[in-house]
Write an enzyme that holds these catalytic residues in place. Sequence first.
Site, PDB file in Angstrom:
ATOM      1  N   GLU A 166      -5.682  -4.160  -1.432  1.00  0.00           N
ATOM      2  CA  GLU A 166      -6.096  -5.316  -0.634  1.00  0.00           C
ATOM      3  C   GLU A 166      -7.135  -6.186  -1.312  1.00  0.00           C
ATOM      4  O   GLU A 166      -7.499  -7.250  -0.801  1.00  0.00           O
ATOM      5  CB  GLU A 166      -6.646  -4.831   0.718  1.00  0.00           C
ATOM      6  CG  GLU A 166      -5.598  -4.255   1.656  1.00  0.00           C
ATOM      7  CD  GLU A 166      -5.353  -2.764   1.474  1.00  0.00           C
ATOM      8  OE1 GLU A 166      -4.793  -2.133   2.376  1.00  0.00           O
ATOM      9  OE2 GLU A 166      -5.733  -2.223   0.402  1.00  0.00           O
TER      10      GLU A 166
ATOM     11  N   THR B 102       0.851  -1.186   0.000  1.00  0.00           N
ATOM     12  CA  THR B 102       0.000   0.000   0.000  1.00  0.00           C
ATOM     13  C   THR B 102       0.887   1.237   0.000  1.00  0.00           C
ATOM     14  O   THR B 102       2.076   1.159   0.304  1.00  0.00           O
ATOM     15  CB  THR B 102      -0.903   0.017   1.241  1.00  0.00           C
ATOM     16  OG1 THR B 102      -0.075   0.123   2.409  1.00  0.00           O
ATOM     17  CG2 THR B 102      -1.737  -1.245   1.331  1.00  0.00           C
TER      18      THR B 102
ATOM     19  N   LYS C 235     -17.444  16.552   9.120  1.00  0.00           N
ATOM     20  CA  LYS C 235     -18.601  16.615  10.007  1.00  0.00           C
ATOM     21  C   LYS C 235     -18.782  18.047  10.469  1.00  0.00           C
ATOM     22  O   LYS C 235     -17.954  18.593  11.194  1.00  0.00           O
ATOM     23  CB  LYS C 235     -18.427  15.686  11.209  1.00  0.00           C
ATOM     24  CG  LYS C 235     -19.744  15.420  11.947  1.00  0.00           C
ATOM     25  CD  LYS C 235     -19.612  14.272  12.924  1.00  0.00           C
ATOM     26  CE  LYS C 235     -20.974  13.854  13.454  1.00  0.00           C
ATOM     27  NZ  LYS C 235     -20.883  12.718  14.401  1.00  0.00           N
TER      28      LYS C 235
ATOM     29  N   TRP D   2     -22.905  15.055   8.421  1.00  0.00           N
ATOM     30  CA  TRP D   2     -21.847  14.659   7.497  1.00  0.00           C
ATOM     31  C   TRP D   2     -21.984  15.400   6.162  1.00  0.00           C
ATOM     32  O   TRP D   2     -23.075  15.607   5.661  1.00  0.00           O
ATOM     33  CB  TRP D   2     -21.901  13.156   7.237  1.00  0.00           C
ATOM     34  CG  TRP D   2     -21.664  12.305   8.445  1.00  0.00           C
ATOM     35  CD1 TRP D   2     -22.572  11.512   9.074  1.00  0.00           C
ATOM     36  CD2 TRP D   2     -20.446  12.174   9.181  1.00  0.00           C
ATOM     37  NE1 TRP D   2     -21.994  10.888  10.150  1.00  0.00           N
ATOM     38  CE2 TRP D   2     -20.687  11.273  10.244  1.00  0.00           C
ATOM     39  CE3 TRP D   2     -19.169  12.731   9.058  1.00  0.00           C
ATOM     40  CZ2 TRP D   2     -19.712  10.912  11.165  1.00  0.00           C
ATOM     41  CZ3 TRP D   2     -18.193  12.368   9.977  1.00  0.00           C
ATOM     42  CH2 TRP D   2     -18.469  11.477  11.009  1.00  0.00           C
TER      43      TRP D   2
END
Length: 543
Positions: A332, A186, A440, A445
């Site tokens: 992944e 990654t 937020k 949100w």
Amino acid sequence: MLGQMMNTPLTTTSIMHFAEKVYANSEIVSVTADNPNHRYTYADAFKRVRKLANALAKLGAKKGDCIATLAWNDYRHFELYYGISCSSMVCHTINPRLFPEQLQYIINHAEDQFLFIDVMFIPLLEKLAPSLTKVKGFIVLTTAEMMPKQTTLKNLHCYETLLANEADTFDWPAIDENDASALCYTSGTTGNPKGVLYSHRATILHTYATAMPDVFGISVRDVVLPIVPMFHVNGWGLVYTCPMIGAKLVMPGPKMGDGETLCKLINQEAVTVSAGVPTVWLALLNYLEQSQQQIPTLTRVVTGGAACPQPIFDNFREKHGVEVHQAWGMTEMSPLGTYNTLKPHMVNWSEPEKTKVRLKQGRPAYGVELKITDDHNNELPWDGKSSGAVKVRGPWVIQRYFKAEHDACDADGWFETGDVAVMDSEGYMNITDRTKDVIKSGGEWISSIELENCAMTHPQVLEAAVIGINHPKWTERPLLVVVAKPNQVIDKAGLLKWFDGKVASWWIPEACELVDELPHTATGKVSKKDLRVTFEGYVWPSV
């Protein structure tokens, strides 16, 4: 009672054998540092792969060894994918755009035995070599004529010289389908990069999935230009999918970000399908607009790695007749998770209605189980409204990071992706943010991705990013950071007014800042981590 069918192992070796027999004459065309127009067939490629396997054996590479590559998309890198993995070793593709300290960590953590590198990376490796504790030698992917005259690298070999005297026959080893085939780390946005170790079985199942009609849908009649780097999540699997179905491959080498080269390759080789991140498509579209050229053979492009702005969809479709398909996944996941195609009943919808669907990340491919959950791990409905953390599981999804002590998934086998999304009743996923990027404000949100997509529809905006900044009243408010198109002057107040009626009024960014360019990660995504550093301590104009 057990079934009585053959238990043939699923290995990448089987792709190689199949392609060589059935699609021997399909071409691979490459741009390389030493040849701007290299051309040969799958039969030629796999003949050289056998030579490479013999060379690896003579170098002393053994079963299970990690053999690394720092290379662009070309025919030599293609040979390494098969020569290493089919020899029962692990092909470790490394992203050369990472920071030197990350490269050092990755190479040492993987315990790479040999490094196959493009010429341009020699200076980088010369600096790193003293700290690479396990590396036994370096092989430069070039001809003898292009080898450096002087270098501090020890045990340096020329790839072409190494292959020249080797036999083109090789007795391939029997491989267990669960043996490791490839390794990719990654990008390490938090902490050190983590290794994802792919098996032969997972790779073959992933290859079957990518070839399905409602995924990449590639056939032997296609000419495919993979612009996504081969060092990035197995090149989205196209290095396996194309040989499996016999498609012609066109490789842009180090020119993958050059609009002129991409246009030339598309027209010269009659490319029909291509795949890359949104920044690549911006470069190509900008070149096409400036040069007034067309790309008549190209029918569709696949975009992923980041949310694709609507203007890219519109520009390709309206000016060039090219359909854009979003895909979603991650290192992944090998990487495929979802792919976006329209369902039959949507074909006759209006363009605005179809665009709303196209902007989503698509439906899960068979083999990927997907769910969204709330903060208490309760599964949420696919109702087009409920937003939650995206979790996945399946035969090509990670179970444990390389050399980690614990599984990466929960007790029920679900891996949390770090994305936040809404699923609709048709099975389409719409990612609203990364968990770490969500804003937020006043307890509610706000989707930074939706704001970025809206900003990108403004005719003067080239690129846009939205980050959350501390606010004395609302805890956080969105800050819009934009890059203007060439020769355009953006009025910040006017740009903020652009959002009126397009998003909820309380979502509209609190302020706008203009920059010459946005920071990008090694895989081409906008680096919001760097943006947050740049605007740390930002003072709101109206506060």
